[in-house]
Design a protein around this motif. Structure first.
Motif: not given
Length: 200
Positions: A105-114, A128-136
Motif C-alpha cells: 500500500a505504501r509503495n502504491y501511494f508513493l508511485k501514484v503521488f510521485t 497528498s500521499m499522506a492524506r490518501a493513505l489515511a483515507l485508505y
C-alpha cells in the motif's frame, strides 16, 4: 457539464454499487471542444473514475464547436456498451478481491503521488500521499466495506476520493475540472494503472 445515466451499474461485496454515466462538458466561450467521456460514480462516496476501455487509446471524444454533435456517433466512438461496462466492473471486482500488505500500500501511494518525468523519478507530493493513505486506512467513505478494506480497490478508491473531494483547489469548480480533465484526472489514471499492475 452534464451527467447522463447509461442505465448500467455494478455491485461489489458489501453492496458497494457503481453506476455508469456519460459526462458531457463544454465551454460557453468556445475555449473547449464539447467533450464526452464514459465515467463511473461509486454511490457510497460519489467518487468518479473514467471508465478505461480495453483496447481503446481515447478515454474521451471531442467534438469541435463548428460541427454538429451526433450522439450516436459519439456513443460508438466511446465504445459504450454492455460488454465494455462488464469488462470494467470485472476489473474493479478483481481489484476488490486483491488483498494488499502494508508495504504494498505504501509503495502504491508513493508511485501514484510521485511525478512522472522523462529524466527518471520526480518529486513526491508527500501531503497528498499522506492524506490518501489515511483515507485508505479507514478515514475514507466506504473504506470499511469488504470491497475496500485492505484491498487494491480500496487504494484506488482512496485516491479518487482524495482527488474528487479533498484535494486543495481555488474553488469547487477548479477541483471538478481537474478531477475530470486536468492533473487530477491524470493522477486517477495513474492510480488505476498502478492498481491493475497488482493483479496482472
Amino acid at each position: 457539464w452534464a451527467l447522463a445515466r447509461t442505465g448500467q451499474s455494478g455491485m461489489l461485496k458489501d453492496n458497494d454499487q457503481t453506476n455508469a454515466y456519460v459526462l458531457l462538458a463544454t465551454a460557453c466561450d468556445g475555449t473547449m471542444a464539447t467533450t464526452a467521456q464514459f465515467t463511473s460514480i461509486r454511490v457510497v462516496c460519489n467518487n468518479t473514475l473514467a471508465v478505461a476501455l480495453k483496447g481503446s487509446t481515447a478515454n474521451s471524444v471531442k467534438v469541435k464547436h463548428n460541427t454538429a454533435f451526433d450522439a450516436e456517433q459519439v456513443k460508438k466512438q466511446l465504445g459504450i456498451s454492455v460488454s465494455a461496462w462488464d469488462d470494467f466492473m470485472y476489473r474493479l471486482k478483481t481489484l476488490s478481491e486483491r488483498k494488499v500488505k502494508t508495504t504494498e500500500a505504501r509503495n502504491y501511494f508513493l508511485k501514484v503521488f510521485t511525478e512522472d518525468v522523462k529524466e527518471g523519478v520526480g518529486k513526491t507530493n508527500e501531503r497528498s500521499m499522506a492524506r490518501a493513505l489515511a483515507l485508505y486506512e479507514g478515514e475514507g467513505m466506504g473504506a470499511a466495506l469488504a470491497s475496500s478494506d485492505g484491498t487494491a480497490y480500496g487504494m484506488l478508491s482512496a485516491v479518487t476520493e482524495f482527488i474528487d473531494h479533498h484535494r486543495r483547489a481555488k474553488t469547487i469548480d477548479h477541483r471538478v475540472d481537474s478531477a475530470w480533465f486536468g492533473t487530477g484526472a491524470a493522477v486517477k489514471n495513474r492510480a488505476l494503472e498502478q492498481a491493475m499492475s497488482l493483479v496482472a
